[in-house]
Design a protein around this motif. Structure first.
Motif, PDB file in Angstrom:
ATOM      1  N   UNK A 185      -1.329  -7.657   7.993  1.00 18.99           N
ATOM      2  CA  UNK A 185      -0.634  -7.671   6.982  1.00 18.99           C
ATOM      3  C   UNK A 185      -1.147  -6.592   6.021  1.00 18.99           C
ATOM      4  N   UNK A 186      -2.226  -6.453   5.658  1.00 21.29           N
ATOM      5  CA  UNK A 186      -2.850  -5.554   4.622  1.00 21.29           C
ATOM      6  C   UNK A 186      -2.658  -4.010   5.192  1.00 21.29           C
ATOM      7  N   UNK A 187      -3.016  -3.998   6.557  1.00 17.77           N
ATOM      8  CA  UNK A 187      -2.667  -2.597   7.196  1.00 17.77           C
ATOM      9  C   UNK A 187      -1.182  -2.093   7.297  1.00 17.77           C
ATOM     10  N   UNK A 188      -0.474  -3.223   7.572  1.00 23.11           N
ATOM     11  CA  UNK A 188       1.157  -2.785   7.549  1.00 23.11           C
ATOM     12  C   UNK A 188       1.538  -2.257   6.004  1.00 23.11           C
ATOM     13  N   UNK A 189       0.781  -3.013   4.893  1.00 18.28           N
ATOM     14  CA  UNK A 189       1.240  -2.796   3.724  1.00 18.28           C
ATOM     15  C   UNK A 189       0.640  -1.402   3.125  1.00 18.28           C
ATOM     16  N   UNK A 190      -0.516  -1.036   3.507  1.00 13.99           N
ATOM     17  CA  UNK A 190      -1.304   0.287   3.220  1.00 13.99           C
ATOM     18  C   UNK A 190      -0.336   1.348   3.995  1.00 13.99           C
ATOM     19  N   UNK A 191      -0.094   1.036   5.070  1.00 13.26           N
ATOM     20  CA  UNK A 191       0.871   2.044   5.751  1.00 13.26           C
ATOM     21  C   UNK A 191       2.067   2.504   4.948  1.00 13.26           C
TER      22      UNK A 191
ATOM     23  N   UNK B  36      10.625  -0.462   1.697  1.00 13.85           N
ATOM     24  CA  UNK B  36      10.515  -1.873   2.218  1.00 13.85           C
ATOM     25  C   UNK B  36       9.314  -2.601   1.833  1.00 13.85           C
ATOM     26  N   UNK B  37       9.299  -3.818   1.713  1.00 13.51           N
ATOM     27  CA  UNK B  37       8.319  -4.849   1.638  1.00 13.51           C
ATOM     28  C   UNK B  37       7.627  -4.812   3.060  1.00 13.51           C
ATOM     29  N   UNK B  38       6.444  -4.775   3.409  1.00 10.55           N
ATOM     30  CA  UNK B  38       5.765  -4.822   4.602  1.00 10.55           C
ATOM     31  C   UNK B  38       5.775  -6.274   4.919  1.00 10.55           C
TER      32      UNK B  38
END
Length: 151
Positions: free
Chosen positions: A132-138, A146-148
């Motif tokens: 989750x954190x990695x997708x959000x950083x991306x 969009x919200x990751x």
């Protein structure tokens, strides 16, 4: 179970617990140039990633939110790993981390401290917590609107 496997599992648990109890870079960053929200609706993990990016370099990165131990530890480890890296290096690391967590035989790479997260692969239901954190950083560094989500 081999002694080496047992030692790795113990190290994995120690690092996850440490980063969950004492997350690094856990604060809002009002002056961030890049931000994104992440949400895993299945387990309730939610976070916001903040970054200050100048000339393609991630100068500072932080996060706030709540979630399970794996989600929090992964976000904490991620902030340490990408600080001082270029956006491209962070994107490459995102891709390689995703492969390490989801593929049976990921490409060989020295992940350093991040290697402890490879233990999550043994628990498929928890992979989304770790990514989750990695997708959000991306989403933050690519300025995706969009919200990751990991669902």
């Amino acid at each position: 179970m081999s002694d080496q496997h047992s030692d790795l599992r113990e190290l994995y648990q120690e690092v996850i617990f440490d980063h969950n109890r004492n997350p690094r870079n856990f604060h809002a960053m009002p002056d961030a140039s890049h931000t994104a929200d992440g949400h895993n609706p299945l387990c309730g993990d939610q976070l916001t990633v903040y970054a200050i990016v100048k000339d393609g370099l991630i100068e500072r990165v932080s996060f706030v939110g709540h979630g399970c131990a794996i989600s929090t530890a992964s976000a904490s480890l991620m902030t340490e790993a990408v600080k001082g890296k270029t956006v491209q290096e962070a994107e490459d690391l995102f891709r390689d981390m995703h492969a390490m967590l989801t593929e049976a035989q990921p490409e060989a790479r020295d992940f350093g401290k991040l290697e402890v997260l490879s233990g999550v692969r043994e628990f498929p239901a928890r992979v989304k917590c770790a990514t989750l954190a990695w997708h959000t950083l991306h989403n933050a560094i690519t300025r995706a609107r969009d919200t990751a989500r990991t669902e």
